[in-house]
Scaffold this active site. Structure first.
Site, PDB file in Angstrom:
ATOM      1  N   ASP A 191       0.842  -1.196   0.000  1.00 41.09           N
ATOM      2  CA  ASP A 191       0.000   0.000   0.000  1.00 41.09           C
ATOM      3  C   ASP A 191       0.879   1.249   0.000  1.00 41.09           C
ATOM      4  OD1 ASP A 191      -2.273   1.900   0.959  1.00 41.09           O
ATOM      5  OD2 ASP A 191      -3.274  -0.036   0.795  1.00 41.09           O
ATOM      6  N   HIS A 231      -3.785   6.343   3.267  1.00 44.46           N
ATOM      7  CA  HIS A 231      -4.467   5.118   2.812  1.00 44.46           C
ATOM      8  C   HIS A 231      -3.961   3.884   3.550  1.00 44.46           C
ATOM      9  CE1 HIS A 231      -5.644   2.024  -0.238  1.00 44.46           C
ATOM     10  NE2 HIS A 231      -6.646   2.848  -0.478  1.00 44.46           N
ATOM     11  N   SER A 523     -11.233  -0.494  -0.881  1.00 42.80           N
ATOM     12  CA  SER A 523      -9.964  -0.456  -0.166  1.00 42.80           C
ATOM     13  C   SER A 523     -10.149  -0.833   1.291  1.00 42.80           C
ATOM     14  CB  SER A 523      -9.353   0.955  -0.231  1.00 42.80           C
ATOM     15  OG  SER A 523      -8.583   1.132  -1.381  1.00 42.80           O
TER      16      SER A 523
END
Length: 583
Positions: A191, A231, A523
């Site tokens: 990620d 994220h 996600s």
């Protein structure tokens, strides 16, 4: 990518190329007001891509021809020499597939294609994060919608996948002795890196590698210390946030914050996404091989894009054959499942909301395996980058949610109707002394609407949904990472109706920094499945990836047409039920 309820499905604002757009609307602006995006020299804000600049070369994956039982590594070694001899800039050399990643000029490519050693030259595709989509404000306005945890640190989404029933069967808020917690099962998160100092993740990370900068610092930061999208921090918290280690929360939440699906799982962190949420397929391949070298049992990837190639099919098949279960987000476009989630060796995960309904943005199709929570999911965020909102208008205190990346601050003023915010005279009765703007999002991009109302004197902005069924959902929107903005929040349709009845009254908006945020997207869904897989493996470490996958599929809560269907796959992943289906 994210779901935009008002303007259609667009790329995440914070991930999109940001121009120095200024409003083209007519009207009067208050003197001395600075609003909207500010032109900066590239690199000044640390938000430029982390990949190599355009130097006239093309990013490729060069495959070499195997003969008989020759190992891929031996073929690749010979290929590396060839590639370097012709001048190609080799960036990654692979063990599991007979290939290298390299940047080549047209002349170098022609020379390679003429060699008998070269089987093919593939495009090195661009892949991107499948979120972070700012959280949706649920129609069911209440304590949970504002972030209050049902019991201690156990979020609603965590309960949906039955995680507490596995490691806290008596519900006393303490991990049961001997219960599966993910302990000893390494989960590799490919990620954007993460906030290594976040309290929720202390003691969780056992190894890390930055594949963009070539070092071991996986902080989601750029030059000048600017944070990226957060994220990876959000994904990591969903999987393995530690109990009792909370960061700064809002006043209504448990001081311990939240807990992950597998609260004792060790994490491997592979940073591949740049500060705009982009990466290359070649970087992901290299990260997967690193995960394998570190003993990962599970690879969690909330990213995707592009199409399958011979190299990608071989790379994911090799990961499965070598004992790793790869889990990927299905995508947020609402169409067919994206790659690599659609790869036969990968578990594709779609998103459902708190009512177990498919999220409108979640991709569908025959490749879909499982569903998991993906709407309004609370998890860790880089410290201080989240924002908790409080609001009062006249005699009410309606529920609201901050826009992602909104500045914090305490503001007050008269509530003024600014319509769509599509001109410099949109705010009726506005004065340069300051006010709180109420905006109905339309076709105009959110940043331009913000700029327009700020130029008319707005101290803060409330985005409300006025259309759709009563109690309908409203997206929490995102602001560009750079530029000058005022605090901004979003409210749902029911609250918007109430606010329109109080236009002209006194409004108060207060946003203060916290270490968490609510977000939506597939996600967020993929790490729930990764966490459940870690629980299963910690109970039965001798099982194969296919056995773990089969148990999750067989035990999933059927949500659509009986049996597997293209909208929900096998259904909602359920940890306790899956444990009972293990062979």
């Amino acid at each position: 990518m994210m779901r935009w309820g008002f303007v259609g499905l667009l790329a995440l604002v914070a991930c999109a190329p940001e121009s120095s757009r200024q409003s083209q609307s007519q009207g009067q602006a208050c003197p001395g007001v600075i609003a909207g995006e500010v032109a900066t020299r590239q690199g000044m804000d640390g938000n430029e891509p982390s990949r190599e600049p355009d130097d006239g070369r093309t990013a490729t994956i060069i495959r070499f021809r195997k003969t008989g039982s020759t190992r891929a590594s031996r073929v690749t070694a010979a290929g590396v020499d060839l590639a370097r001899d012709v001048g190609a800039k080799v960036s990654f050399v692979y063990r599991n597939i007979p290939a290298v990643a390299a940047r080549v000029t047209p002349e170098e490519r022609r020379a390679l294609e003429q060699s008998d050693l070269v089987e093919s030259i593939e495009e090195d595709q661009s892949w991107s994060a499948q979120g972070l989509a700012p959280g949706l404000l649920p129609a069911r306005v209440g304590a949970v919608a504002q972030g209050v945890l049902p019991t201690g640190e156990y979020t609603e989404a965590l309960r949906m996948v039955q995680a507490p029933e596995v490691w806290d069967a008596d519900g006393d808020g303490v991990l049961d002795v001997g219960a599966p917690t993910g302990e000893g099962v390494k989960v590799c998160i490919i990620d954007s890196g993460l906030d290594l100092g976040h309290p929720e993740l202390q003691g969780a990370v056992v190894a890390s590698r930055d594949f963009l900068d070539g070092d071991d610092d996986v902080s989601d930061r750029g030059e000048g210390g600017k944070w990226g999208l957060g994220h990876g921090t959000h994904v990591a918290g969903i999987i393995a946030a530690r109990p009792g280690q909370g960061g700064v929360t809002d006043p209504k939440s448990h001081p311990g914050g939240m807990v992950g699906v597998a609260p004792r799982a060790p994490l491997l962190i592979a940073r591949v996404l740049d500060l705009q949420g982009q990466t290359q397929m070649s970087i992901v391949f290299s990260a997967m091989e690193w995960c394998e070298s570190q003993g990962a049992r599970i690879v969690s990837m909330s990213l995707g894009g592009g199409t399958p190639t011979r190299s990608s099919l071989e790379a994911f098949k090799a990961a499965l054959d070598h004992g790793m279960l790869v889990v990927a987000s299905a995508g947020n476009q609402g169409g067919p499942v994206l790659y690599p989630a659609s790869d036969p060796s990968v578990v594709a995960v779609g998103a459902v909301d708190p009512h177990e309904r498919r999220a409108g943005f979640s991709c569908v199709g025959a490749d879909l395996d499982l569903m998991a929570p993906g709407v309004d999911v609370l998890s860790s965020f880089p410290r201080g980058m989240g924002a908790f909102s409080q609001m009062a208008v006249s005699d009410t205190e309606p529920v609201s949610r901050s826009l992602l990346f909104s500045p914090t601050g305490n503001t007050a003023g008269r509530l003024v109707d600014c319509g769509l915010g599509d001109s410099l005279d949109a705010c009726k009765g506005a004065t340069c002394d300051g006010f709180v703007a109420y905006v109905r999002p339309g076709a105009l991009p959110i940043d331009l609407a913000m700029s327009n109302v700020m130029m008319q004197g707005a101290r803060s902005v409330i985005f409300g949904a006025d259309d759709g069924p009563a109690g309908g959902d409203v997206d929490i929107l995102a602001l560009p990472r750079r530029g000058h903005w005022v605090p901004a929040v979003s409210v749902n349709q029911a609250t918007g109706t109430m606010l329109r009845q109080r236009l002209g009254g006194h409004a108060w908006v207060n946003l203060f920094p916290v270490d968490y945020t609510h977000s939506s997207g597939t996600s967020m869904s993929a790490p729930f499945v990764s966490g459940v897989a870690a629980l299963l493996w910690s109970a039965r470490p001798e099982l194969t990836p296919l056995q773990i996958r089969a148990a999750m599929q067989a035990s999933a809560r059927d949500l659509g047409t009986p049996g597997r269907d293209p909208v929900f796959g096998h259904g909602l992943v359920r940890a306790k039920d899956a444990l009972q289906r293990l062979p």
